[in-house]
Design a protein around this motif. Structure first.
Motif, short mmCIF file in Angstrom:
data_model
loop_
_atom_site.label_atom_id
_atom_site.label_comp_id
_atom_site.label_asym_id
_atom_site.label_seq_id
_atom_site.Cartn_x
_atom_site.Cartn_y
_atom_site.Cartn_z
N THR A 247 0.83 -1.21 0.00
CA THR A 247 0.00 0.00 0.00
C THR A 247 0.86 1.26 0.00
O THR A 247 0.63 2.19 -0.79
CB THR A 247 -0.92 -0.01 1.23
N LEU A 265 -6.17 6.88 -4.98
CA LEU A 265 -6.91 5.84 -4.27
C LEU A 265 -7.51 4.83 -5.25
O LEU A 265 -7.59 3.62 -4.92
CB LEU A 265 -8.01 6.46 -3.43
N THR A 266 -7.91 5.27 -6.43
CA THR A 266 -8.43 4.34 -7.43
C THR A 266 -7.35 3.36 -7.88
O THR A 266 -7.59 2.16 -8.02
CB THR A 266 -8.97 5.12 -8.64
N ASN A 269 -6.80 0.86 -5.09
CA ASN A 269 -7.91 -0.09 -5.05
C ASN A 269 -7.73 -1.18 -6.11
O ASN A 269 -7.94 -2.37 -5.84
CB ASN A 269 -9.23 0.65 -5.26
N TYR A 283 -7.82 -5.68 2.46
CA TYR A 283 -8.26 -4.31 2.21
C TYR A 283 -7.71 -3.39 3.28
O TYR A 283 -7.13 -3.83 4.27
CB TYR A 283 -9.79 -4.23 2.16
N GLY A 305 -10.71 6.62 1.71
CA GLY A 305 -11.18 5.28 1.37
C GLY A 305 -11.64 4.57 2.63
O GLY A 305 -10.89 3.78 3.22
N VAL A 330 -10.81 0.32 0.61
CA VAL A 330 -9.92 0.16 -0.53
C VAL A 330 -9.54 -1.31 -0.68
O VAL A 330 -8.98 -1.91 0.24
CB VAL A 330 -8.66 1.02 -0.36
N PHE A 338 -14.36 7.18 -5.13
CA PHE A 338 -13.86 8.08 -4.10
C PHE A 338 -14.17 9.51 -4.49
O PHE A 338 -14.28 9.84 -5.67
CB PHE A 338 -12.36 7.87 -3.90
#
Length: 425
Positions: A247, A265-266, A269, A283, A305, A330, A338
């Motif tokens: 992450t 964030l997309t 994800n 997640y 998220g 996420v 988001f």
């Protein structure tokens, strides 16, 4: 009721056969006193008041390996003892016996004729005459070899258990050191210096035996802007650490390519959802934001998220949460959406990011600390500098004691005031 007629049957132990059996038992029970003394299951000896052995039974002679003529009239009781036993006899045993008249169950070691040691339990009593004057000392000796073997085995087991405990403690200490190093590798060693911005952070580890999943970072984007994030990976241990590492790397890499919070964030994800299949879902919750310098402070753009909202403490003494609607966890859904929100930080304003270990801590009555209590706490703090805010929250975390059972990460970003008017925590 009529009684039955006929001869009465013999009772057990009556009649000719019963009388013979009873006589046999009587003969067995009539022990010879001398034989009972000589062959008793324990040792007997009698000594004069100076310790000289006057009488000793066959049982004790057999244990020691001596003939009677080698002992009676030739040896004292203390001569049968080991060196340590003699010292104890002279300094403790004999004085106590003279004072009390008897002494019971003393553990000693006798020295046999071949030099081996015989562990025994000794009981002695002073026999007195009709005038109350002491005449001699009668001593009973019980073989304690089985007991000594048991005690040695027990001591050995205790030593082994203690060694095992010490080894376990050492292993646990080594594990904690390794985990601490791994935990530090998942966090920035220190926050960078951002011109015009005061920063502070803190990481509370709930257990030194587990890797936590909380993380945060602050880094330059290379064009005068700065990026920051704070989040929490589901779970603990090596698996959570692997997700945390992925992450952090993904957020940094995505931000350098396109720092828009929604886009970052997309991307995260997509990576998490593809990396961890539905059979092993992983997640996290995270807030990602950017800081853009502007006159008198910074413009802040951020997206969440599924993470708790940030706290914004203003220079005017107010405090409130900054809503971040529409934020999905996420990594759960392939097409999570988001939403970005914006705000500004000016002189005296401070933004506080935190993980849910803070609000989910248990207070005295067992209830969760909660969002409302945290907002009240922040309102009492405002206006406050970033470092002072983190120090105050650390004190709050400490006050939870055992109620704080989850890791907690803190990141505070504030614009310094031109005059010192902040409240004390």
């Amino acid at each position: 009721m009529m009684c039955p007629s006929g001869p009465e049957p013999d009772r057990p132990g009556t009649g000719e056969d019963g009388a013979s059996l009873e006589a046999s038992f009587t003969a067995l029970l009539e022990d010879d006193v001398e034989d009972l003394y000589e062959n008793a299951p324990c040792g007997y000896l009698s000594t004069l008041l100076d310790g000289q052995i006057a009488k000793i039974n066959t049982t004790l002679l057999t244990w020691l390996g001596y003939r009677r003529d080698e002992v009676v009239g030739r040896m004292r009781f203390s001569d049968l003892l080991t060196v340590g036993g003699k010292l104890y006899h002279e300094t403790h045993f004999a004085p106590l016996l003279r004072m009390q008249g008897d002494i019971n169950g003393i553990a000693l070691e006798l020295k046999t004729a071949d030099g081996t040691r015989l562990p025994v339990l000794v009981t002695s009593t002073v026999k007195t005459g009709a005038d109350g004057q002491p005449l001699l000392i009668r001593t009973t000796v019980v073989d304690a070899r089985d007991r000594r073997a048991y005690e040695k085995e027990l001591l050995r087991a205790r030593r082994e258990a203690e060694l095992a405990r010490q080894e376990a403690d050492c292993d646990r200490e080594r594990l904690q050191k390794v985990l601490a190093i791994l935990q530090q590798s998942l966090l920035p060693p220190s926050l960078p210096v951002v011109p015009g911005l005061e920063t502070a952070s803190h990481y509370h580890t709930a257990s030194p035996d587990h890797l936590g999943g909380d993380f945060y970072d602050l880094f330059a984007l290379g064009d005068g802007r700065w990026a920051f994030f704070l989040g929490d990976v589901c779970g603990k241990g090596p698996g959570a650490a692997a997700v945390t590492s992925l992450t952090r790397y993904t957020l940094r890499a995505a931000a350098m390519h396109e720092p828009d919070p929604v886009t970052v964030l997309t991307t995260l994800n997509t990576v998490l959802h593809q990396q961890y299949t539905s059979a092993n879902p992983r997640y996290c919750t995270v807030i990602f934001g950017t800081l853009t310098p502007q006159a008198g402070g910074f413009a802040v753009t951020l997206a969440s998220g599924g993470h708790p909202p940030v706290l914004l403490m203003r220079a005017d003494g107010s405090a409130d949460y900054l809503p971040t609607p529409g934020g999905f966890l996420v990594g759960i859904l392939p097409d999570a959406r988001f939403t970005a929100v914006t705000t500004t930080l000016t002189a005296g304003d401070t933004l506080l990011l935190y993980t849910d270990g803070l609000t989910e801590a248990r207070i005295a009555d067992g209830a969760r600390y909660g969002d409302e209590a945290l907002l009240d706490f922040a309102t009492r703090l405002a206006p406050v500098a970033a470092a002072t805010a983190v120090t105050a929250v650390i004190g709050l975390l400490d006050s939870f004691g055992d109620g704080l059972d989850d890791d907690t990460a803190l990141l505070a970003l504030g614009v310094p005031r031109t005059s010192t008017t902040e409240k004390s925590p």
